[in-house]
Design a protein around this motif. Structure first.
Motif, mmCIF file in Angstrom:
data_model
loop_
_atom_site.group_PDB
_atom_site.id
_atom_site.type_symbol
_atom_site.label_atom_id
_atom_site.label_comp_id
_atom_site.label_asym_id
_atom_site.label_seq_id
_atom_site.Cartn_x
_atom_site.Cartn_y
_atom_site.Cartn_z
ATOM 1 N N ASN A 55 -17.509 53.699 -45.914
ATOM 2 C CA ASN A 55 -16.720 53.939 -47.002
ATOM 3 C C ASN A 55 -15.868 55.012 -46.944
ATOM 4 N N GLY A 56 -15.362 55.141 -45.781
ATOM 5 C CA GLY A 56 -14.124 55.989 -45.566
ATOM 6 C C GLY A 56 -14.549 57.322 -45.533
ATOM 7 N N ILE A 57 -15.838 57.733 -45.381
ATOM 8 C CA ILE A 57 -16.173 59.236 -45.437
ATOM 9 C C ILE A 57 -16.339 59.842 -43.984
ATOM 10 N N PRO A 58 -15.353 60.492 -43.399
ATOM 11 C CA PRO A 58 -15.650 60.951 -41.875
ATOM 12 C C PRO A 58 -16.818 61.866 -41.956
ATOM 13 N N PRO A 59 -17.623 61.884 -40.837
ATOM 14 C CA PRO A 59 -18.769 63.052 -40.699
ATOM 15 C C PRO A 59 -18.153 64.497 -40.779
ATOM 16 N N GLY A 60 -18.731 65.215 -41.295
ATOM 17 C CA GLY A 60 -18.354 66.656 -41.437
ATOM 18 C C GLY A 60 -18.025 66.872 -42.884
ATOM 19 N N THR A 61 -17.975 65.767 -43.693
ATOM 20 C CA THR A 61 -17.614 65.889 -45.030
ATOM 21 C C THR A 61 -18.665 66.574 -45.866
ATOM 22 N N ASP A 85 -25.973 62.826 -45.626
ATOM 23 C CA ASP A 85 -25.888 64.087 -44.788
ATOM 24 C C ASP A 85 -24.660 64.346 -44.121
ATOM 25 N N PRO A 86 -24.078 65.360 -44.368
ATOM 26 C CA PRO A 86 -22.653 65.529 -44.206
ATOM 27 C C PRO A 86 -22.557 65.637 -42.815
ATOM 28 N N ALA A 87 -23.361 65.515 -41.977
ATOM 29 C CA ALA A 87 -23.132 65.629 -40.420
ATOM 30 C C ALA A 87 -22.773 64.213 -40.206
ATOM 31 N N GLN A 88 -23.345 63.205 -41.045
ATOM 32 C CA GLN A 88 -23.068 61.921 -40.506
ATOM 33 C C GLN A 88 -22.077 61.149 -41.361
#
Lengths: 1132, 52
Positions: free
Chosen positions: B22-28, B14-17
């Motif tokens: 693993n280093g992936i910020p929300p919004g990606t 879910d891009p919102a989360q």
């Protein structure tokens, strides 16, 4: 001992030829008694000579001898002017055999089989009528029963209708005499692969299934080796005992005499392989075999064990030529409605003109447009319906390859038709409108002639309109048919009636809802039965354009509700994806009675319509080439044979393959590559391709067979997963490449040996495990050491392009190529074939975007030990076998099954298109397949699990014997080489804590039948079914593991935090974690061996390979960590 | 931004989360995930994901 009892006890040996032995005797003129050439007269004139033949076979070791009555039916004996002595001859023959058998019964029980041959006339071709044939056999059966036979063998059958006449006669005579004897039927399959009148084995199985024969098989004709594929087919489908009596080879003319050329050794070898490979239980000999053959076989039998069979019964109908399963994939079974005086003006006019050719042509037209069955109604007031039905059916049976639905309410008409149909027809229909007696009479006809039965929900008070009425009438009909008349549930096809929504009748506004619900309830409450609807009734009275749309939408809704069959004009059914979304909505509103004025809205909506543009386009004639290509692309096998035969008139077979078929498969590959076609459809195309090539192959000339580019293909050492490799095989084989598929767990030596032997152009290695990627690398090193310079294709789930490019490729002095899927493999093979493989490497390797992503929350929380240690309900292990498959299915992760295992990816489809694909195609298949797995017990869920006391010591977890508290073994759990430096051992209480922790573990399997069944589908080229079944079986093993993990949490009383949906379980929304060896937190498969040591999974049929993998493949093993902070992590 | 599902295990990205562990910020957006990003549950690659 009765022969019924003997059938339960091991292999049975029949005798050999009678005719051949009689030919060898010196028969005097006196003995022939003016009936020269009639071997049956010898039963009266030379009984000692016949008895000596029997005795020679008994001495040779035969368990069963056949009476000398092959031609002793009335029709044949009439040719010798012996028509008045039929009973006498048969009785005498049986008595002679009986005496011989009894004399030899000391050492072991011996039996007498009453032989009933085919006679000289074929009823399906109109050479004799059913009743005459029936009487001819009845007289023979009477004599045989009087003489004391133990069973009947109806043999050398050439015509299904002839078998039905013989069986009904035998049945009736047994009933009359008050005896009950086993019945064997053996058919004769000619070199053409069919019986003399053209029926294939599937037609015979379908037509005879209702008779529930004790014994079925083959005899005579071609010699044993040529029988092999058909023997195999019968063993896979027939539920009773299978019998084979071959000739001593194909007869050949030598000096004007027929000579049988097969050696005794060859005969014994082939029959032995039938027993051991396919599970044949009765063997014997036909023409040309002698007591020496039987003796040799008798000597071999004690050393043979019949293979265990798992026949699969699929309810089917049949034309005279071939079977048609009632469950179609995709559903429904289409019944063509145009051969009907009530529904088609053209048909009515042709009938009134008595233009029988035109009647046949209208029926053939429906076959061409894709109907699976043919509804035939010739009722017309003032005409003789029996005569019309007889004239129509007798022509249609031999000229139209569709099972017939006899559409009449007149018992006499129905029986007249049944007496003409060799295949398996359907009676359309019974109801309870008048009285039950008529229903009973029609049920008895269905039973007698082996027909299926359409049952309408109509009773004394009229047509059932509400669900409750429909169910009540259906149950009454079921009771009459199944309980009172001995039909089986799958003989019944219920029609819960379709009423028009176009009349404006307020009481019918919810009629469609009632009908759809009726289907659902009938399927639910009367398991095993089928359903059918006359779909076009739904739109009666509406304008033609709107009718087609409404019919099509209603049909789709009915199929969703579980409909199996539909009476329709197949040409006028529009696939839903071709219908405008707004049209569909308007139709659904009308069907489901939504809104204030759904009918008015519907009529207004379609008023503006002037026919469909698409139809005009669809009717534009396609060229033969285009038609063939479309069949391949759409995966449509039906009608392909006719098209190809037509094409062969102008084109060479090899050109059709290279210029039409292979380009069509290329289109399929392109569509797949572009995400516009899902894997199961690709496989359906491959099936059509295989079918087409099979048709063309006999027409290929030797010079046409070019040397094809070849690939040696295998799953690597230690890996048992073969679906991916098999998909590669399917795609490459059906695109003109030669594939040598070496199977699973294949050593590199075996691959190289094969490659040398066949001069392979490339080697393909496949494997699912992480470990397999290492094996591939080692294999390449072996190849380099031995100087191989042959291209290698690598594929598999754990493999990545960068690993292949950076680690594997440099090893070998030849191209090493990563193939993401079967089509990339195809692309690579095509380049290889054209000598352009190097182009892949010219531009340098694809650069991997490597990013150094840093975890945002680097500091993992420290582990706490403030939780309770759960108390198990028992210590040690237990086996659980009675697990409900339905419950297991409820733990399936559907998106994974649909998208992952089955390949129905959304890809470039819109959300709406994808949902429609799932609802209309995937889910019906899914439901059908689950139902099938339950009904046929294809998946057998079993679990062994247990609880063990344990403690951590360093990176090990020590397991203690629950009784003695001593160390049994220790699991070693490597530690991460990066923060937070975790090892699974950390989640357990340390030894020095002074109290034990607990480790639950489980091995879950859905059984070995699953692997065997999947393998069989693959071997039978049922590619799509193979993919679907294999996927479901593997995913069911995962579901079972998830289910049992839940059970363990419940037993340990730690299930309070559990999520409620599969989506939540997927992301470990529960306390603790379930780990399997081979995965990133504990990659060493050796742990499987340790779990097996603790759980003894051989108790549920699970074995370990030398590489510590579990077989069957549909098995998972795991241990469970209850520590609340335990979640998945990776060592790397 | 569209959600993507792992066809091997059913995990939904879910891009919102994002995937913070693993280093992936929300919004990606899924498309913007690095090529070597893997499923946090079952460790298969990005190519095994399908738009939900």
């Amino acid at each position: 001992m009765s022969f019924f009892e003997r059938l339960q006890k091991g292999l049975i040996l029949f005798d050999g030829a009678m005719g051949t032995q009689i030919h060898a005797l010196q028969i005097t003129e006196e003995e022939w008694a003016a009936h020269h050439g009639c071997p049956e007269i010898l039963n009266l004139t030379a009984p000692q000579k016949i008895q000596r033949i029997h005795e020679a076979y008994l001495a040779a070791g035969a368990d069963v001898i056949e009476t000398n009555t092959f031609g002793a039916n009335r029709i044949v004996l009439t040719e010798f002017d012996l028509q008045d002595r039929v009973e006498e001859i048969n009785r005498a023959a049986a008595e002679i055999a009986r005496q011989a058998a009894d004399r030899f019964s000391d050492s072991k029980p011996r039996f007498v089989a009453g032989s009933i041959g085919p006679g000289t006339k074929l009823p399906s071709l109109g050479q004799v009528d059913f009743d005459t044939l029936y009487e001819s056999y009845a007289a023979q059966a009477r004599g045989l029963i009087q003489g004391g036979v133990d069973l009947f063998v109806i043999e050398t059958c050439q015509d299904l209708l002839q078998i039905k006449a013989a069986l009904t006669a035998v049945q009736d005579e047994m009933q009359r005499a008050g005896v009950h004897l086993p019945r064997a039927v053996t058919i004769t399959v000619e070199t053409t692969g069919t019986m003399l009148v053209g029926s294939d084995v599937s037609a015979a199985l379908a037509a005879l299934a209702p008779y529930e024969l004790e014994i079925f098989g083959m005899n005579c004709a071609t010699g044993p080796e040529a029988m092999r594929p058909f023997v195999k087919q019968i063993c896979e489908a027939f539920p009773g005992v299978v019998m084979v009596q071959p000739n001593a080879g194909m007869p050949q003319m030598v000096d004007g005499h027929l000579v049988y050329t097969l050696s005794i050794e060859e005969y014994v070898t082939v029959l032995s392989s039938f027993i051991q490979e396919y599970g044949v239980k009765i063997v014997g000999g036909c023409c040309g075999t002698t007591p020496d053959f039987i003796r040799a076989m008798a000597e071999r039998l004690p050393y043979l064990a019949a293979a265990e069979r798992q026949p699969i019964f699929r309810p089917a109908l049949a034309s005279l030529f071939t079977a048609q399963e009632i469950r179609q994939d995709p559903p429904p079974f289409f019944v063509g409605e145009r051969s009907n005086t009530n529904g088609s003006k053209q048909f009515r006019e042709r009938l009134l003109a008595e233009d029988w050719d035109a009647i046949v042509e209208i029926s053939r037209e429906q076959e061409r447009t894709g109907a699976h069955g043919l509804d035939l109604c010739v009722a017309y007031t003032g005409r003789d319906e029996v005569a019309d039905m007889t004239r129509a059916v007798s022509r249609i049976v031999t000229q139209v390859n569709l099972p017939i639905f006899i559409d009449s309410t007149d018992v006499k008409v129905i029986e007249a038709a049944l007496k003409l149909i060799g295949g398996r027809p359907v009676i359309n229909s019974i109801n309870l409108e008048d009285d039950e007696e008529r229903a009973h009479r029609i049920c008895r006809l269905a039973k007698r002639y082996g027909a299926a039965l359409v049952s309408l929900t109509i009773d004394e008070s009229g047509m059932a309109k509400t669900v409750e009425q429909k169910i009540a009438v259906a149950k009454r009909l079921y009771d009459i048919a199944v309980r009172q008349n001995g039909l089986r549930p799958y003989d019944l096809i219920f029609d819960p009636l379709t009423f028009t929504l176009g009349s404006g009748d307020e009481t019918l506004r919810d009629a469609a809802i009632q009908t759809l619900e009726g289907i659902r309830r009938i399927k639910q409450e009367l398991p095993g039965v089928f359903t059918l609807l006359g779909v076009s009734n739904i739109s009666f009275g509406l304008n033609p354009e709107s009718r087609e749309v409404l019919n099509s939408v209603f049909l789709a809704e009915a199929v969703k509700a579980g409909l199996d069959a539909a009476i329709v004009n197949v040409k006028k059914i529009i696939p839903l994806y071709q219908i405008d979304a707004e049209d569909i909505r308007i139709c659904l509103d009308l069907i489901y009675n939504r809104g204030e004025t759904p009918l008015l809205d519907f009529i207004r909506h379609f008023e503006k319509r002037n026919g469909r543009g698409e139809e005009a386009a669809a009717e534009e004639p396609l060229s033969l080439e285009e038609k063939v290509k479309q069949h391949i692309i759409q995966g449509n096998r039906s009608g392909l044979e006719e098209l190809l035969k037509a094409a062969l008139a102008e084109h060479r077979a090899v050109d059709i393959i290279n210029r039409w078929l292979i380009p069509a498969m290329k289109t399929v590959g392109d569509l797949f590559g572009a995400g516009k076609m899902q894997l199961p459809f690709v496989l359906q195309s491959a099936e059509a391709m295989k079918h087409a090539v099979g048709i063309l192959e006999p027409f290929m000339e030797k010079s046409d067979v070019q040397t094809r580019t070849s690939l040696v293909l295998a799953t690597v050492r230690g890996d048992v997963h073969d679906i991916g490799k098999n998909l590669v095989d399917i795609i490459l084989s059906n695109n003109g490449f030669k594939v040598y598929n070496l199977g699973i767990k294949c050593e590199i030596d075996t691959m190289l040996q094969k490659a040398d032997e066949v001069g392979a152009d490339a080697i393909g290695m496949s494997g699912l495990l992480v470990k397999s990627t290492v094996v591939m690398k080692e294999n390449l090193e072996v190849m380099r050491q031995r100087g191989y310079k042959i291209p290698v294709l690598l594929g598999g789930a754990a493999l990545t392009r960068s690993y292949v490019d950076q680690v594997c490729s440099p090893i070998l002095d030849a191209p090493v190529v990563y193939c993401e899927d079967a089509f990339e493999g195809l692309k690579v093979m095509n380049l290889l074939k054209e000598g352009k493989l190097s182009s892949l490497f010219g531009g340098g390797n694809k650069k991997e975007k490597r990013s150094e992503s840093k975890p945002l929350m680097q500091e993992a929380e420290p582990l706490r030990f403030d939780h309770d240690i759960p108390v198990p309900p028992f210590w040690g292990s237990r086996v659980i076998e009675d697990i409900d498959l339905k419950t297991v299915f409820s733990f399936l992760t559907e998106p994974v099954l649909f998208r992952g295992r089955w390949g129905y990816r959304r890809g470039t489809l819109s959300r709406e298109e994808y949902d429609r694909l799932i609802e209309e195609q995937v889910r019906p298949q899914f439901e059908l397949l689950k139902e099938k797995c339950i009904a046929e017990k294809l998946l057998e869920p079993k679990v062994v699990y247990g609880y063990f006391p344990c403690n951590r010591q360093g990176d090990d977890v020590i397991i203690f014997d629950p009784k003695t508290d001593t160390e049994v073994l220790r699991f070693h759990f490597p530690r991460q080489k990066k923060p937070p430096y975790r090892s699974i051992a950390d989640f357990f209480l340390p030894l020095e804590s002074g109290r034990h922790d607990i480790m639950p573990m489980q091995i879950a399997t859905v059984g070995s039948r699953a692997s065997e069944y999947a393998q069989r589908l693959y071997e039978n080229n049922a590619y799509k079914d193979y993919l679907l079944f294999h996927g479901l079986s593997v995913e069911s093993a995962e579901a079972l593991a998830e289910y049992w993990h839940k059970q363990i949490r419940l037993e340990l009383n730690i299930a309070a935090e559990d999520g409620t949906t599969m989506e939540e379980l997927v992301v470990q929304k529960y306390r603790g974690s379930r780990y399997s060896f081979g995965y990133p937190a504990c990659p060493d498969l050796y742990g499987n061996r340790q779990i097996a040591q603790l759980l003894s999974p051989e108790r549920i049929g699970v074995q370990l390979t030398e590489e510590d993998q579990m077989i069957p493949e549909q098995t998972t093993s795991a241990f469970i960590v209850h520590h609340p902070q335990a979640k998945y992590f990776s060592l790397e | 931004m569209e959600k993507f599902i792992c066809t091997n295990c059913g995990y939904v990205y879910d891009p919102a989360q994002g995937d913070p562990e693993n280093g992936i910020p929300p919004g990606t957006a899924f498309e913007d995930l690095p090529e070597d990003w893997i499923c946090p549950v079952c460790y298969v690659g990005k190519d095994q994901f399908d738009p939900l």
